[in-house]
Each structure stands twice: as structure tokens, then as C-alpha cells.
Design an enzyme around this catalytic site. Structure first.
Site, PDB file in Angstrom:
ATOM      1  N   VAL A  60       0.885  -1.208   0.010  1.00  0.00           N
ATOM      2  CA  VAL A  60      -0.122  -0.028  -0.027  1.00  0.00           C
ATOM      3  C   VAL A  60       0.901   1.446  -0.070  1.00  0.00           C
ATOM      4  O   VAL A  60       0.529   2.362  -0.222  1.00  0.00           O
ATOM      5  CB  VAL A  60      -1.079   0.069   1.236  1.00  0.00           C
ATOM      6  CG1 VAL A  60      -0.151   0.345   2.428  1.00  0.00           C
ATOM      7  CG2 VAL A  60      -2.089   1.009   1.022  1.00  0.00           C
ATOM      8  N   TYR A  61       2.001   1.228   0.334  1.00  0.00           N
ATOM      9  CA  TYR A  61       2.884   2.383   0.303  1.00  0.00           C
ATOM     10  C   TYR A  61       3.185   3.154  -0.989  1.00  0.00           C
ATOM     11  O   TYR A  61       3.686   2.386  -1.905  1.00  0.00           O
ATOM     12  CB  TYR A  61       4.498   2.002   0.730  1.00  0.00           C
ATOM     13  CG  TYR A  61       4.302   1.783   2.311  1.00  0.00           C
ATOM     14  CD1 TYR A  61       3.355   1.943   3.121  1.00  0.00           C
ATOM     15  CD2 TYR A  61       5.328   1.184   2.691  1.00  0.00           C
ATOM     16  CE1 TYR A  61       3.527   1.512   4.624  1.00  0.00           C
ATOM     17  CE2 TYR A  61       5.833   0.767   4.101  1.00  0.00           C
ATOM     18  CZ  TYR A  61       4.860   0.997   5.128  1.00  0.00           C
ATOM     19  OH  TYR A  61       4.735   0.457   6.181  1.00  0.00           O
ATOM     20  N   SER A  62       2.578   4.275  -0.985  1.00  0.00           N
ATOM     21  CA  SER A  62       2.712   5.023  -2.420  1.00  0.00           C
ATOM     22  C   SER A  62       2.197   4.301  -3.496  1.00  0.00           C
ATOM     23  O   SER A  62       2.646   4.282  -4.505  1.00  0.00           O
ATOM     24  CB  SER A  62       3.837   5.628  -2.599  1.00  0.00           C
ATOM     25  OG  SER A  62       4.342   6.500  -1.651  1.00  0.00           O
ATOM     26  N   GLY A  64       2.142   1.059  -4.249  1.00  0.00           N
ATOM     27  CA  GLY A  64       2.954   0.222  -4.993  1.00  0.00           C
ATOM     28  C   GLY A  64       4.253   0.671  -5.222  1.00  0.00           C
ATOM     29  O   GLY A  64       5.194  -0.155  -5.822  1.00  0.00           O
TER      30      GLY A  64
END
Length: 322
Positions: A60-62, A64
Site C-alpha cells: 500500500v505504500y505510495s 505500490g
């Protein structure tokens, strides 16, 4: 750099884990303060040169792009067999049904997407980013077991939840002969020590290594209480984690750091590394100096008097971070 076993496993990890939420395209996801690929790569290289071999990101960070940036950098700068690469699943990756959570469908879909973005055949540690109360724990644990048996992950871990939820998942896996969690990535630092009541004793009893997130309390432990950063001004989640009474602890850290003539971040991390259940704090960085500070903290030995001064101002907090 020092290296330790992760919990009761044979897996060796560096005492510092580089948190990769800082790396990702700013126009993707909700973290507008992240560093793009050009700015991220030198920091990843510097971490490797400093002996950090443990890297943690999440799907979920940025949106993908953190996985993509980290995967490309590590493929160029490191040998795959010599690093420990971790990612997470749970957060919503797309709108509509099955776009997030811990169903079998989501887990099986997201591990393949993460591996593709990371450019690798497997991750060393696959973690559930949070507990999913809408999916039977049996479904989640069996799916994670199958991910391991398929060779797509070497170990599995969990992140912030109540101790009874973690215990339920562990014993469900044990009863069915499935893979159990070897790590707990939890919210733990000098400003938030509620984990000491139940989760940390449970992890110690079960041989689970802990990987605290936000070890510097979103940077609060490394600066004056009223000082802000771009992240602190836009981080709505972080604004809910701490309270005005924590100011006294921040001042205690500043006092110990001043007496020693070292940065505050080193003091706060040294305290965390002193805790028996902590394997490796997950530290995010945006500047080269941040890496120098976290590496230096590994060799700092705080005195009993200093530890007492840091711990004494703490007051109970409402549960946060789940």
C-alpha cells in the site's frame, strides 16, 4: 552493525530495519512527503554500505511504487541472498470488492503483485499489515501457510493488533499445523509503551521477535516538541498517536542527548534496542544523516540512571495504531 536472530527462528537480521514508507512517488497514494526514485536510491545504497540488510515495505505504500523503487535498487546494489526483504498485505489497493483485507483471494492476489513490483521470486517476511475482523482467522492463516509452502515467502509476520487477536491467530495455526507468525511489527517507542502490558510479554513467551514501527514517534523524539516537518503537518494518522503530556518525555530525551553530546534520535533508538523483545526497530529515513544516527545508536549503552530518566515521565495512553 550488529545482527540478531529474529525471534526463535534461525533468520539473522540487522539490528536496524530500514523502513521504506519514505520511498515512493509523492503523487501516488496519500504520502505527499515521500522521496521519488532518484532521491531514494542513494539512501538505500548508504544503508547497505552501513551494514543494514533488513528492508521493510508494503504493497500500500505510495500505491505500490515503494515496492518498485526498493526492488530495483536492491537488485542493483545487493545480492538477493544476503538481504532480508519484507513486505505487507491488508491495505486497500483498489476500489471495489476484494481490493484489500486478508481473504484468501486477496492474499493470493497481492503476494503475486508484490513479487512482481519487487522483482523477486520470494520475500523473506510476508506480514499482515493489520488484523482483519471481517475474514475468518482460519482462512487468513491457511492462505499465508500456502504462500510459504509455494515458496513465495520464507516466514510470515503480523502487525499492530490486540494481544488476544494475535494469540488467536497463532493458536489457530498451531492447531492446524500451519505456519505461525515469527514477528510482530507493533507501535512501540518512548511515547507509546502500552505494548508492554500484554503484547510484548506474549511475544516473549511465544518466541516472537518484535519490529517496532515509528520508533522515533513520527520524529517527535528527534526534535523539539513544537517543531514540525512536512510529514507531521500532513500526516493525519500520526496526529492521533500522541498527546500533549508526552512533551516531558521529549524533553528528557533532549536532556540525555545534550549531556552525551549526541543527537536525540540516537538516544531514543538506544532505549528501544535495550528492550529484550526488540529485534530491529523499523526506521524511516529521508536524509543521509538519519542513517548515520540509527547505525550509531546500535552501539550506545544507556546507564540505568538515563533509562530511568527517559521512562519516568510516561503516563498511560489510549490504545492507538491498530
Amino acid at each position: 552493525m550488529q545482527y540478531v536472530k529474529l525471534g526463535s527462528t534461525g533468520l539473522e537480521v540487522s539490528r536496524i530495519c530500514l523502513g521504506c514508507m519514505s520511498f515512493g512517488l509523492p503523487d501516488r497514494g496519500t504520502h505527499t512527503w515521500t522521496l521519488d526514485e532518484e532521491a531514494s536510491r542513494p539512501l538505500i545504497r548508504r544503508a547497505l554500505d552501513a551494514g543494514i540488510t533488513f528492508f521493510d515495505t508494503a504493497n500500500v505504500y505510495s500505491d505500490g511504487t515503494s515496492e518498485e523503487i526498493v526492488g530495483r535498487a536492491l537488485a542493483e546494489y545487493a545480492r538477493r541472498d544476503e538481504i532480508v526483504l519484507a513486505t505487507k498485505v491488508h491495505g486497500r489497493m483498489r476500489p471495489g470488492p476484494n481490493g484489500g483485507g486478508l481473504s484468501r483471494k486477496t492474499i493470493m492476489t497481492e503476494i503475486d503483485h508484490s513479487l512482481r513490483r519487487l522483482g523477486t521470486d520470494y520475500v523473506d517476511l510476508y506480514q499482515i499489515h493489520r488484523f482483519d475482523p471481517t475474514t475468518p482467522v482460519e482462512e487468513t492463516m491457511e492462505a499465508l501457510h500456502d504462500v510459504v509452502k509455494a515458496g513465495k515467502a520464507r516466514y510470515i509476520g503480523a502487525s499492530s493488533m490486540y494481544a488476544w487477536q494475535f494469540s488467536k491467530a497463532q493458536y489457530t495455526a498451531r492447531l492446524n499445523g500451519w505456519t505461525r507468525f515469527v514477528s510482530m511489527q507493533n507501535h512501540y517507542n518512548l511515547l507509546y509503551r502500552e505494548e508492554e502490558r500484554e503484547m510484548l510479554p506474549l511475544c516473549a513467551d511465544q518466541g516472537v521477535g518484535t519490529l517496532p514501527w515509528s520508533p522515533l514517534a513520527r520524529g517527535r523524539l528527534a526534535r523539539d516538541w513544537d517543531e514540525t516537518s512536512e510529514r507531521s503537518r500532513t500526516d493525519e494518522f500520526g496526529k492521533k498517536l500522541y498527546q500533549e503530556g508526552d512533551r516531558e518525555i521529549v524533553e528528557a530525551v533532549a536532556s540525555v542527548a545534550s549531556e552525551r553530546g549526541i543527537p536525540r534520535a540516537q538516544v531514543a533508538l538506544a532505549w528501544l534496542l535495550h528492550q529484550d523483545t526488540v529485534a530491529a526497530p523499523i526506521v524511516g529515513v529521508t536524509k543521509p544523516q538519519h542513517i548515520d544516527d540509527v547505525v550509531a545508536a546500535v552501539d550506545i549503552e544507556l546507564t540505568d540512571k538515563e533509562i530511568q530518566a527517559l521512562q519516568e515521565p510516561y503516563t498511560p495512553h489510549a490504545i492507538s495504531g491498530h
